[in-house]
Design a protein around this motif. Structure first.
Motif, PDB file in Angstrom:
ATOM      1  N   VAL A 535       0.842  -1.205   0.000  1.00 29.18           N
ATOM      2  CA  VAL A 535       0.000   0.000   0.000  1.00 29.18           C
ATOM      3  C   VAL A 535       0.872   1.248   0.000  1.00 29.18           C
ATOM      4  CG1 VAL A 535      -1.591   1.378   1.393  1.00 29.18           C
ATOM      5  CG2 VAL A 535      -2.027  -1.055   1.053  1.00 29.18           C
ATOM      6  N   LEU A 536       1.862   1.276   0.878  1.00 25.76           N
ATOM      7  CA  LEU A 536       2.751   2.433   0.947  1.00 25.76           C
ATOM      8  C   LEU A 536       3.471   2.652  -0.379  1.00 25.76           C
ATOM      9  CD1 LEU A 536       4.291   1.874   4.504  1.00 25.76           C
ATOM     10  CD2 LEU A 536       2.671   3.661   3.845  1.00 25.76           C
ATOM     11  N   GLN A 537       3.912   1.565  -0.995  1.00 26.06           N
ATOM     12  CA  GLN A 537       4.611   1.702  -2.276  1.00 26.06           C
ATOM     13  C   GLN A 537       3.701   2.287  -3.350  1.00 26.06           C
ATOM     14  OE1 GLN A 537       6.290  -2.348  -2.756  1.00 26.06           O
ATOM     15  NE2 GLN A 537       8.254  -1.311  -2.848  1.00 26.06           N
ATOM     16  N   GLN A 538       2.479   1.781  -3.424  1.00 25.88           N
ATOM     17  CA  GLN A 538       1.575   2.244  -4.479  1.00 25.88           C
ATOM     18  C   GLN A 538       1.115   3.681  -4.238  1.00 25.88           C
ATOM     19  OE1 GLN A 538      -1.426  -0.726  -5.809  1.00 25.88           O
ATOM     20  NE2 GLN A 538      -0.294  -2.190  -4.547  1.00 25.88           N
ATOM     21  N   VAL A 539       0.881   4.032  -2.985  1.00 29.25           N
ATOM     22  CA  VAL A 539       0.475   5.406  -2.695  1.00 29.25           C
ATOM     23  C   VAL A 539       1.629   6.367  -2.968  1.00 29.25           C
ATOM     24  CG1 VAL A 539      -0.290   6.989  -0.882  1.00 29.25           C
ATOM     25  CG2 VAL A 539      -1.289   4.700  -1.036  1.00 29.25           C
ATOM     26  N   GLN A 540       2.846   5.955  -2.629  1.00 28.55           N
ATOM     27  CA  GLN A 540       3.994   6.816  -2.926  1.00 28.55           C
ATOM     28  C   GLN A 540       4.200   6.956  -4.432  1.00 28.55           C
ATOM     29  OE1 GLN A 540       7.602   7.087  -0.375  1.00 28.55           O
ATOM     30  NE2 GLN A 540       8.674   6.212  -2.129  1.00 28.55           N
ATOM     31  N   GLU A 541       3.905   5.907  -5.185  1.00 29.61           N
ATOM     32  CA  GLU A 541       3.980   6.009  -6.646  1.00 29.61           C
ATOM     33  C   GLU A 541       3.023   7.085  -7.158  1.00 29.61           C
ATOM     34  OE1 GLU A 541       5.547   4.471  -9.272  1.00 29.61           O
ATOM     35  OE2 GLU A 541       6.981   3.518  -7.930  1.00 29.61           O
ATOM     36  N   ILE A 542       1.873   7.210  -6.508  1.00 27.24           N
ATOM     37  CA  ILE A 542       0.859   8.177  -6.946  1.00 27.24           C
ATOM     38  C   ILE A 542       1.215   9.593  -6.516  1.00 27.24           C
ATOM     39  CG2 ILE A 542      -1.555   8.881  -6.658  1.00 27.24           C
ATOM     40  CD1 ILE A 542      -2.221   5.873  -6.324  1.00 27.24           C
ATOM     41  N   LEU A 543       1.582   9.760  -5.239  1.00 29.75           N
ATOM     42  CA  LEU A 543       1.784  11.099  -4.684  1.00 29.75           C
ATOM     43  C   LEU A 543       3.241  11.548  -4.682  1.00 29.75           C
ATOM     44  CD1 LEU A 543      -0.630  10.972  -1.602  1.00 29.75           C
ATOM     45  CD2 LEU A 543      -1.039  12.014  -3.840  1.00 29.75           C
ATOM     46  N   GLY A 544       4.152  10.587  -4.705  1.00 23.77           N
ATOM     47  CA  GLY A 544       5.565  10.936  -4.684  1.00 23.77           C
ATOM     48  C   GLY A 544       6.171  10.980  -3.300  1.00 23.77           C
ATOM     49  N   PHE A 545       5.340  11.038  -2.257  1.00 20.38           N
ATOM     50  CA  PHE A 545       5.845  11.046  -0.887  1.00 20.38           C
ATOM     51  C   PHE A 545       4.715  10.671   0.064  1.00 20.38           C
ATOM     52  CE2 PHE A 545       3.812  15.018  -1.354  1.00 20.38           C
ATOM     53  CZ  PHE A 545       3.737  15.723  -0.167  1.00 20.38           C
ATOM     54  N   LEU A 546       5.079  10.463   1.348  1.00 15.73           N
ATOM     55  CA  LEU A 546       4.112   9.968   2.331  1.00 15.73           C
ATOM     56  C   LEU A 546       4.126  10.855   3.579  1.00 15.73           C
ATOM     57  CD1 LEU A 546       5.043   6.184   2.015  1.00 15.73           C
ATOM     58  CD2 LEU A 546       2.949   7.239   1.145  1.00 15.73           C
ATOM     59  N   PRO A 547       3.532  12.037   3.501  1.00 17.38           N
ATOM     60  CA  PRO A 547       3.481  12.904   4.681  1.00 17.38           C
ATOM     61  C   PRO A 547       2.566  12.313   5.756  1.00 17.38           C
ATOM     62  CG  PRO A 547       2.123  13.803   2.934  1.00 17.38           C
ATOM     63  CD  PRO A 547       2.837  12.620   2.345  1.00 17.38           C
ATOM     64  N   ILE A 548       2.633  12.866   6.949  1.00 13.05           N
ATOM     65  CA  ILE A 548       1.873  12.331   8.085  1.00 13.05           C
ATOM     66  C   ILE A 548       0.372  12.225   7.800  1.00 13.05           C
ATOM     67  CG2 ILE A 548       1.184  12.782  10.474  1.00 13.05           C
ATOM     68  CD1 ILE A 548       3.951  11.593  10.231  1.00 13.05           C
ATOM     69  N   PRO A 549      -0.285  13.230   7.212  1.00 11.45           N
ATOM     70  CA  PRO A 549      -1.726  13.074   6.944  1.00 11.45           C
ATOM     71  C   PRO A 549      -2.036  11.876   6.046  1.00 11.45           C
ATOM     72  CG  PRO A 549      -1.095  15.381   6.763  1.00 11.45           C
ATOM     73  CD  PRO A 549       0.178  14.606   6.875  1.00 11.45           C
ATOM     74  N   VAL A 550      -1.157  11.602   5.097  1.00  7.71           N
ATOM     75  CA  VAL A 550      -1.362  10.443   4.222  1.00  7.71           C
ATOM     76  C   VAL A 550      -1.153   9.155   5.011  1.00  7.71           C
ATOM     77  CG1 VAL A 550      -0.501   9.236   2.176  1.00  7.71           C
ATOM     78  CG2 VAL A 550      -0.732  11.733   2.152  1.00  7.71           C
ATOM     79  N   GLN A 551      -0.135   9.125   5.856  1.00  4.23           N
ATOM     80  CA  GLN A 551       0.101   7.945   6.696  1.00  4.23           C
ATOM     81  C   GLN A 551      -1.095   7.672   7.603  1.00  4.23           C
ATOM     82  OE1 GLN A 551       3.920   7.844   8.758  1.00  4.23           O
ATOM     83  NE2 GLN A 551       4.803   9.192   7.211  1.00  4.23           N
TER      84      GLN A 551
END
Length: 668
Positions: A535-551
């Motif tokens: 999940v983290l990999q695919q979301v990072q592919e979409i957004l480019g990064f994983l800030p706290i609100p996304v986490q």
């Protein structure tokens, strides 16, 4: 009083020697254990195991990332007809190998990717098999059984071992469709030879990989073999130098009376022929019962490793370290294990020392000292020699070259022909049996099975703890913000969703389709064990990064505590919490690259883009990173832009390389 204080080298080494003598006399040599980093030089690793075996008398030795590497040269990947890639996110973990594999796929190579999560290299695959995490060995067993069904000939023992792994059973356990399994088997059966490449996540399956490749006839041939891509720069060297509980340098078994005679003659002692404890058993044997009556390990000497953090598979590593009678930590930086140490010895860093390393394709390369050691730090070889002499031995102080040429090359037949002069320019691949040989590119096994392992292997066993489970075990041991023994839950779901949408509005043109896509990903993995990383990999592919609100939104969607998500994001280097550029520039600052001018390349790129290490340009076009080693020392200096590797980079051309990747937009 439980607090460390500054001391002289003499005082510290005298205390260490006294404690080793005391514990050895009271409990025997097997109450003493040693851990050494696979990032140390060959010469340091050799002296470490020599100290334990010839002076202390213990085979309790381990290097957590020690593992034999490639049977075949890494360059053969580009020429391979078929590549079987298992448990390795190769473009992230070894960009050089990743570049070769992508080139091969673009030339028509059949690429079979087996992984428990989606990877970038999967886009190049002829067959991509996403297995349930921890079931990779079941799939390999299934491959082997299917090959037997197709008429492949192998040993009765192997055939009996995989007899229970029917296609239906394998499909049920791994969650891979039967059609995908048979398609992969068809490729490897009909399009040989195949190179099998595997990563650290499945390092304990090496014997299963050997069985598969043996059945396919892919051992001892060009573009074949079983090839491990290790995480440490000297994983291969740690094995070669005998940082294993059951093998001396050169893979001589500790209980082979004939093999150990040469060591006893050179070292002037009798050796303990009882195999020692591997890393897991070593750490687990520190605890014992409440009264300590069955505790075996009393003293631990730890060089360059941080078991307080990395030993997540041990049920209670904190109490294990506390229960030791004496703990020696030797390192270049402060770490968590130092909190439990009785003595801390400051070691020189890689650029402050000399020696040799052996990369994953068995290439032995020389490293020279670049800068003086800081403060009171000393080379590891000096520390080990001083300690041996305080333990009533008479070790001469030798340079790294003398250690290699007077001892290592004399004891290890595979390295006999290597001198420091012969590895001065590009290194040599062992075996090098004599001074005339120029090395050997492909390891000829001829029935020989080296210990391709981290610690102990249990072949054909899928009930192993995965790296993710170890990470989760570590997270479970950390205090939670909600109090002891409690797990905090995400805050108000409406607030979490609102803050998540705010990020989407800032980062995307139309946030609703992006949110819908992420919701689909969460729904897919919500009920799947081990679903967090994909999940983290695919979301990072979409957004480019994983800030706290996304986490927090991911935690809410998967029903996990936010701290678990945060722990995984910060544990793995390929996740980022800050915006990243469209193009990622990585400059290698490993020893070879550093000596050949990588620092100047880094300076030129930073000045040109007006960006610092770890940051992203204002237009988000580029992010600039550094890496310790890319495993391509012969191509130094090396930079990687996105997934493209550039070797022997000329400072005059480095800006052209960078600008060649700039995104062209309409109107430019």
């Amino acid at each position: 009083n439980g607090k460390l204080r500054e001391a002289s080298w003499d005082e510290a080494l005298d205390l260490v020697a006294a404690k080793i003598k005391e514990i050895k006399e009271k409990h025997g040599p097997e109450a003493i254990a040693g851990i050494s980093s696979a990032k140390s030089t060959n010469e340091s690793l050799y002296l470490m195991q020599k100290l334990f075996r010839s002076v202390i008398g213990s085979n309790n030795l381990s290097s957590p990332y020690a593992a034999s590497g490639l049977n075949n040269p890494i360059g053969e990947l580009e020429e391979a007809k078929t590549i079987i890639l298992v448990g390795c996110d190769v473009t992230e973990e070894n960009p050089v190998a990743g570049t070769f594999i992508k080139r091969a796929a673009n030339k028509g190579c059949n690429l079979i990717v087996v992984s428990s999560f989606p990877t970038k290299i999967g886009a190049f695959a002829s067959a991509q098999l996403l297995v349930k995490e921890g079931t990779e060995s079941v799939l390999i067993n299934g491959f082997i059984r299917e090959l037997f069904e197709r008429g492949r000939k192998g040993s009765d023992e192997t055939k009996d071992t995989v007899a229970g792994f029917s296609l239906d059973r394998v499909t049920k356990i791994t969650e891979v469709a039967s059609g995908d399994i048979t398609a992969a088997v068809e490729i490897m059966d009909s399009n040989g030879p195949s190179m099998l490449v595997y990563g650290s996540r499945v390092a304990n399956l090496a014997w299963a990989f050997l069985s598969l490749q043996e059945l396919l006839g892919n051992l001892d041939i060009r573009c074949g073999g079983v090839n491990f891509l290790g995480e440490a720069n000297n994983s291969q060297g740690a094995c070669d130098m005998g940082l294993l509980p059951n093998y001396l340098p050169g893979y001589k078994k500790v209980d082979d009376d004939e093999a150990i005679k040469a060591f006893e003659d050179l070292w002037g002692c009798s050796l303990n022929t009882n195999p020692g404890l591997d890393l897991a058993n070593m750490l687990n044997n520190m605890n014992g019962s409440d009264d300590g009556s069955d505790k075996k390990i009393k003293l631990l000497y730890c060089i360059g490793e941080d078991p307080a953090v990395s030993a997540g598979s041990v049920s209670d590593i904190s109490n294990a370290l506390k229960s030791l009678d004496f703990l020696i930590v030797q390192d270049i930086l402060e770490n968590e294990t130092i909190k439990y140490a009785d003595v801390v010895l400051p070691a020189a860093a890689w650029a402050e020392d000399e020696g040799s390393y052996t990369n994953c394709e068995r290439r032995v390369s020389r490293m020279r000292k670049a800068v003086p050691a800081a403060g009171k730090a000393k080379p590891e070889t000096w520390i080990l020699t001083q300690l041996a002499n305080r333990l009533d031995r008479d070790w001469a102080e030798m340079s790294s070259q003398e250690i290699w040429e007077k001892e290592i090359s004399m004891l290890v037949p595979q390295l006999r022909g290597i001198t420091y002069d012969s590895i001065d320019n590009g290194g040599l691949q062992w075996p090098v049996p004599d001074h005339v040989s120029l090395g050997t590119t492909t390891t000829r096994l001829n029935g020989y099975r080296p210990p391709l392992q981290w610690g102990s292997f249990v072949p054909f066993n899928y009930h192993h703890r995965t790296l993710l489970e170890q990470c989760e075990g570590l997270l479970e041991s950390l205090p939670r913000s909600g109090g002891i023994g409690t797990r905090e839950t995400p805050s108000d779901p409406k607030d979490v969703t609102y803050r998540f949408i705010q990020v989407l509005e800032e980062e995307t043109v139309q946030w609703e389709p992006v949110k819908n896509k992420i919701d689909e990903i969460l729904a897919t993995y919500r009920s799947r064990r081990g679903g967090l990383i994909p999940v983290l990999q695919q979301v990072q592919e979409i957004l480019g990064f994983l800030p706290i609100p996304v986490q927090n939104y991911i935690a809410l969607g998967l029903g996990l505590p936010p701290s678990d998500v945060f722990g995984v994001v910060t544990f793995y280097s390929f996740f980022t919490m800050v915006p990243r550029g469209r193009h990622i520039i990585r400059v290698c600052l490993g020893t070879a690259c550093f000596v050949k001018g990588a620092e100047r390349l880094l300076e030129l790129i930073g000045d040109h883009l007006n960006v610092s290490i770890g940051d992203t340009t204002e237009d988000r076009e580029y992010s600039l990173d550094v890496v310790r080693c890319l495993g391509a020392c012969g191509l130094a200096p090396v930079i990687v832009v996105d997934d493209t590797t550039y070797g022997q980079v000329d400072p005059k051309k480095v800006i052209d390389i960078v600008e060649g990747h700039r995104t062209v937009r309409a109107g430019d």
